[in-house]
Scaffold this motif. Structure first.
Motif, PDB file in Angstrom:
ATOM      1  N   ARG A  69       0.919  -1.254  -0.142  1.00  0.00           N
ATOM      2  CA  ARG A  69      -0.142   0.067  -0.193  1.00  0.00           C
ATOM      3  C   ARG A  69       0.808   1.375   0.105  1.00  0.00           C
ATOM      4  O   ARG A  69       0.638   2.235  -0.740  1.00  0.00           O
ATOM      5  CB  ARG A  69      -0.852  -0.042   1.083  1.00  0.00           C
ATOM      6  N   SER A  84      -0.611   3.143  -2.975  1.00  0.00           N
ATOM      7  CA  SER A  84      -1.664   4.048  -3.051  1.00  0.00           C
ATOM      8  C   SER A  84      -1.136   5.479  -3.538  1.00  0.00           C
ATOM      9  O   SER A  84      -1.883   6.420  -3.814  1.00  0.00           O
ATOM     10  CB  SER A  84      -2.122   4.106  -1.457  1.00  0.00           C
ATOM     11  N   GLU A 144      -8.138  -1.109  -4.014  1.00  0.00           N
ATOM     12  CA  GLU A 144      -9.145  -1.541  -3.392  1.00  0.00           C
ATOM     13  C   GLU A 144      -9.195  -2.892  -3.032  1.00  0.00           C
ATOM     14  O   GLU A 144      -9.592  -3.327  -1.947  1.00  0.00           O
ATOM     15  CB  GLU A 144     -10.450  -1.658  -4.308  1.00  0.00           C
ATOM     16  N   ASP A 204      -7.248  -3.018   0.317  1.00  0.00           N
ATOM     17  CA  ASP A 204      -8.314  -2.670   1.398  1.00  0.00           C
ATOM     18  C   ASP A 204      -8.981  -3.863   1.788  1.00  0.00           C
ATOM     19  O   ASP A 204      -8.988  -4.602   2.880  1.00  0.00           O
ATOM     20  CB  ASP A 204      -9.376  -1.624   1.264  1.00  0.00           C
ATOM     21  N   ASP A 213      -8.749  -6.205   5.167  1.00  0.00           N
ATOM     22  CA  ASP A 213      -9.607  -6.588   6.208  1.00  0.00           C
ATOM     23  C   ASP A 213      -9.883  -8.081   6.442  1.00  0.00           C
ATOM     24  O   ASP A 213     -10.086  -8.434   7.421  1.00  0.00           O
ATOM     25  CB  ASP A 213     -11.044  -6.237   5.245  1.00  0.00           C
TER      26      ASP A 213
END
Lengths: 334, 334, 334, 334, 334
Positions: A206, A210, A247, A250, A254
């Motif tokens: 990330r 990102s 995405e 993420d 999770d």
């Protein structure tokens, strides 16, 4: 493309290429000839450095009018992924990533580039496989008419594809961990180690992927004179990939959290099952101990030193033990 | 720069420097001469105070036209990192940070500055090593033509570099903790203490570094007359560092959380292993107790007071004990 | 200021003050004279009510042209912190907070105010110490030339300072809990109770302090005719305090979560240590039981009813028990 | 208002009311007369349906020029809380909520409304107590001059007040759970069940109340011709309530999480206390077992079959047992 | 609609339809006739491909002027849900979802479409039940006058409805898990497995449904010439569904987290109950062992080898055992 041999200069590897009207018109020429090619009408040049020293870049710095701050950034590791606008050129810092499925380690390697109106200069470490980039250029030769924009797009496309591949590999890894989680004979420590490594890789990925959103956003704002507006759909395509990487990252984070929480629950569950078993067996085993203890007393209890006592003792042990066993079995404690 | 001796006034340390055209033309002059230097064409002045009293600043307050609210903020600790715009000058509050790897403690120290069109006034505690700032100025003397903007940039660059260093140190620390986490003989309490201290340091660092984004954003908005637009790329460079500190902080916080969760999982796992061992050994040990209890009864069981009894007892103990041991070993409970 | 005696009207306390050119020209006058003072050139009036009834406000409602909705809000508890703009006046609802370090309880108390172009009307409960506000006004009399803006600023500054103090007290409290956390003889239940109370206080404080950002933002938008633009830096100063309270609150919440997680880890760790001890001692104690059980059998084992048996039994108990003790000690289980 | 009897049509309940200049001029008239009233100067009409069928609405659809999509939404359950703008009218979907403190269950019930320039048509289930809405209208008759805006405001105010009440009830519930949490004899399962139900209620409440912000925002944007700008402060007031509900919901969710975490900590703490007790008593009880085992051996130990042995045995049991008890008591393990 | 037979071409299934003035004027015609229909005044064409090969699309690519990048995306799986604007047409990628309640598995399947001013071309896998889409078109034939906008709306409405159905199914599933959670005889492992699968499904659903907001937003921006502004309320309706899916997804994720946390709490609670029982029974059972051990000693204790001893032993066992049992029962430990 196997004939594009790199020319060695001062311990670093340098490779040069010139394109005109979508055709590779020269390659492997020395740096000194870069300006000759730039003078030709409709000709763009790609110079690729592997681990250049400061002096390697000085020559180009003057020739292409690069900003000293950009050159400094190009030579120094630890840049944020970004695209900086200087007078007369762009500077971009990107990260190539590689996820080794064997060791579960994600490694990153910086790739930097200068983009002038007619030239692309890439700087990277040997870890970055430049042949992938060459392949991207060769596979999309129909776009080469867009000049340096085509070269920049190819670089971004190639790097973002690597992020994409790493994300997919991490996705597979997480599937594997999730499968092991509910295995009847779980290797919990292994799940822990892999989850932790995975989380670390996701955090790392990330960090390098990102900021790519910003980079692409800058390129899509349509106000950069270095970028050919006709290639916007192609940059949009790369942008879509960047968004998917982000995405998916993420989602995976999770899931890793959920795996950790679920694992804790599962272990707590196993603990409860073990505890119930321990209790049950302890109770069952305590019975003969208590009974034989009774019959071991040096007092004249009924059946003291007589066969009646022996039979009673055995019956009691078997009966009470059996009763407990049956009760526990019925309640699913054993 | 070792000859720039500070002049002592009223218990605080004051140091003065004047630059013209990128050259240090005077230093160590008394505060009263500041206005003389300011009158010279193209001359900028840097005044540095260590722990000044209210009266130390009063002189400058009038001379440089500083706002009373800014002076109040400069003297009082506990400011938020910020840059305030007043008529005729800027006021900025920053935090120098230092992470002591030995003790694992992050300490912060306020650094404040007034920026007028021709002068920079810095105010700090003795903990802030002003020689770092001097070194930044000396290393970048080529930028000194940008006057006070150069001085302001140097200050920000120097402070943000410290945030950067602290973040790197925290990154190393977290690597160390993660390594200890999966150590076969873990020192769990130690991991806990270090994780907690680390989390505290991260919270603290974020508190002083995250508002720096706003500070740099204000400077990059290009509408401050105190700031020379030509130095924008340099402020952008500092801004990139601020962003990296902030992103790395987020990543590290994420990892600390994961470490805490993983550790809980690992401990739960160890607990389960211990419980399984306890159960198994308890079961194995319960066997001789039960059997000898049986043979200890004062009733005429088969083999009562005869060698046959002894042999049977021994055989039973070894056989049943061994069977259990083998079963548990096979299921990996021992 | 001790001579500013409040005039009692109908069960509530009312206090009045009039300022002109930075001087207190009258105080303690009845409400009926408010309009007389408002007619004077450059005169501003501050009316303070403690627990007013509806009828107390009716008089002012007409005199100052207050909106009925605002008056309703002023009389009814449970407002959100806010600033509402009505034709001809502002209405603001704020919360005074007080953290009692002894009991660990955070109490809040509503403070409301009407701001017209020439008058400030404050309404509060007896819990709000109005003398703090008087002190703020007296300490900053140099600002009183800004008229009603000065009165409004003083109120906000005073209330936000209270939020600030409460945050500092909560910060100390959290430090105390964190210290107790790693105490070798932890009072875990106490840590739990205090953490929970702290978390509740933080949630409560955020509820009353975070909307203050909006309130200050409204005042900083420079389009309110009731607010003197020259006092912007002072409102900015209050805004900085609001931001600090809000940031510190976030940090503290983060730390409380970390404390809860760390505590769970620590307890799990202690549990593991206890379990290891239990296992070890249980194993050591099981040895004599098993051996004496063997020698308690009524069968002719070697050494049956002879001193040889006694010696063997003792030697076995000491040897095996000692061996186990040494093994466990070595592995740090005891 | 008790004489406003609803007129029954085709299984559903319909109620009609007409206002002019703040006065109720007619009620209970049939739907066919609605257009008569609408033709009167300054007259507004409120039509209320309980569980209408499709045909009930068809009549009004033509008369008031309602959009078919809005009518479809009005008849179908499961809408998001929203306000939609159609040509010539607004359509809004809201949720009435009711928290039953006994059962801890939060129930919701849809309320929908059409707002034309002169009429309000409300559609709801029998669960929605329409008399509350009537009371709101009657209590605020002074606002009825604002025509249909007043009717719309009353509906929103009434519904948002219900959200407010539910939030307060949930707040009380959470206080109760928190109190039980630290009860010396906790009913943990009960705390769990109530926490879980509470969390579910909070999630549900947020789902119906958080979109209300958007609804109010739409109404506050001042560009809807159906809404009388003079009533903006009243809509602002409702908006403040919506914000409070939303903020309190966040706070309560935070507290429920903290309760769950704290409870886990408390249980872990209780487990540790129990384990310490178990260990201690196990150790104390193991002593007589080991000693009497020793004296139960069939070997000539010192004191074998003599009173000396009995005394020694008793002294050992009492002394070692007592010593252990005292040690454990001192360390607070018992 | 059962007579609309698909025409097979080169291994893929192709279906064609032409509408004029809301009527289906032709279907099942070969691709070559598409342009004939497009030439007719007011005629729109829908072409549906199941798993087309590259060559299938080439024909249309030229005829409809599709961008090569869009065609590439249409053929390659793994697109982000999106709507791209090209010169002369739109390209959209969507995901059909299906939640199988039996297996608890959520499957997704890509659906892509080109939208020109007169034609809709859909491309999907066989998993997507195209008859649903046909039904949507047939049920809303009154909207067909809006031409291609109607076709696009139908596609979005049909796909978003599927997201909606899946969310409802997941909602039911979570209700079921929550019910099992507090079951007196919980099947914890089952709860874990289902929670984990549910969380995975929610993550997956969010990945395909949350970008739909952007897609609808693009269509609602009213600046796309391909979209008929009169159908805005219908797209707004779809948008409301998208928002509900997204909000419900958030709520469900929240509840799954709460379930995991609650389950951990419940298991910890059960563990405590078991531990209390174990302790209590262990204590009660230890009593006869200790007493019979005492009376098993080979020393002349009071009652040695006499009935008095037997009676005392029995009385002690029953009395102490009973006392403990009563104590534990009173404290609710048994």
């Amino acid at each position: 493309m196997t004939d594009t041999r790199p020319a060695r200069t001062s311990g670093t590897t340098t490779s040069t290429r010139a394109y005109r009207d979508g055709e590779l018109i020269a390659h492997g020429f020395p740096l000194a000839e870069v300006s000759d090619h730039l003078e030709k009408e409709g000709c763009v040049v790609w110079v690729d450095f592997t681990d250049p020293s400061e002096s390697d870049l000085t020559e180009l710095e003057d020739e292409l009018g690069l900003h000293e701050l950009a050159v400094e950034d190009a030579l120094q590791d630890g840049q944020r992924p970004k695209i900086d606008r200087y007078d007369g050129h762009l500077f971009t810092a990107l990260y190539d990533v590689d996820f080794d499925r064997e060791s579960g380690v994600l490694s990153t390697s910086e790739v930097k580039a200068f983009v002038t109106s007619r030239a692309l200069v890439t700087i990277h470490h040997p870890e970055f496989d430049v042949s992938r980039l060459e392949r991207t250029y060769d596979d999309n030769r129909d776009l080469s008419a867009h000049g340096v924009t085509y070269l920049l797009w190819g670089l971004l496309d190639c790097v973002v594809d690597r992020h994409f591949d790493a994300t997919d590999a991490l996705d597979d890894e997480i599937e594997g961990i999730a499968d092991d989680l509910f295995d009847p004979r779980p290797r919990t420590l292994d799940v822990q180690k892999r989850s932790f490594a995975l989380r670390k890789s996701l955090v790392q990925l990330r960090r390098v992927s990102s900021p790519m959103r910003e980079v692409l956003n800058t390129l899509l704002r349509r106000d950069l004179k270095e970028v050919d507006a006709d290639m916007q759909p192609y940059f949009q395509d790369v942008y879509d990939h960047v968004l998917r990487v982000s995405e998916q990252n993420d989602s995976l984070r999770d899931l890793v959290s959920t795996i950790l929480d679920t694992n804790l629950n599962l272990q707590s569950n196993r603990m409860n099952l073990i505890m119930k078993k321990v209790t049950s067996w302890a109770a069952i085993i305590a019975v003969p101990t208590a009974i034989t203890g009774f019959y071991g007393q040096n007092v004249p209890y009924p059946g003291f030193q007589s066969p009646v006592g022996f039979v009673t003792s055995c019956v009691l042990i078997v009966a009470i033990g059996g009763l407990l066993w049956w009760q526990f079995k019925r309640r699913d404690w054993l």
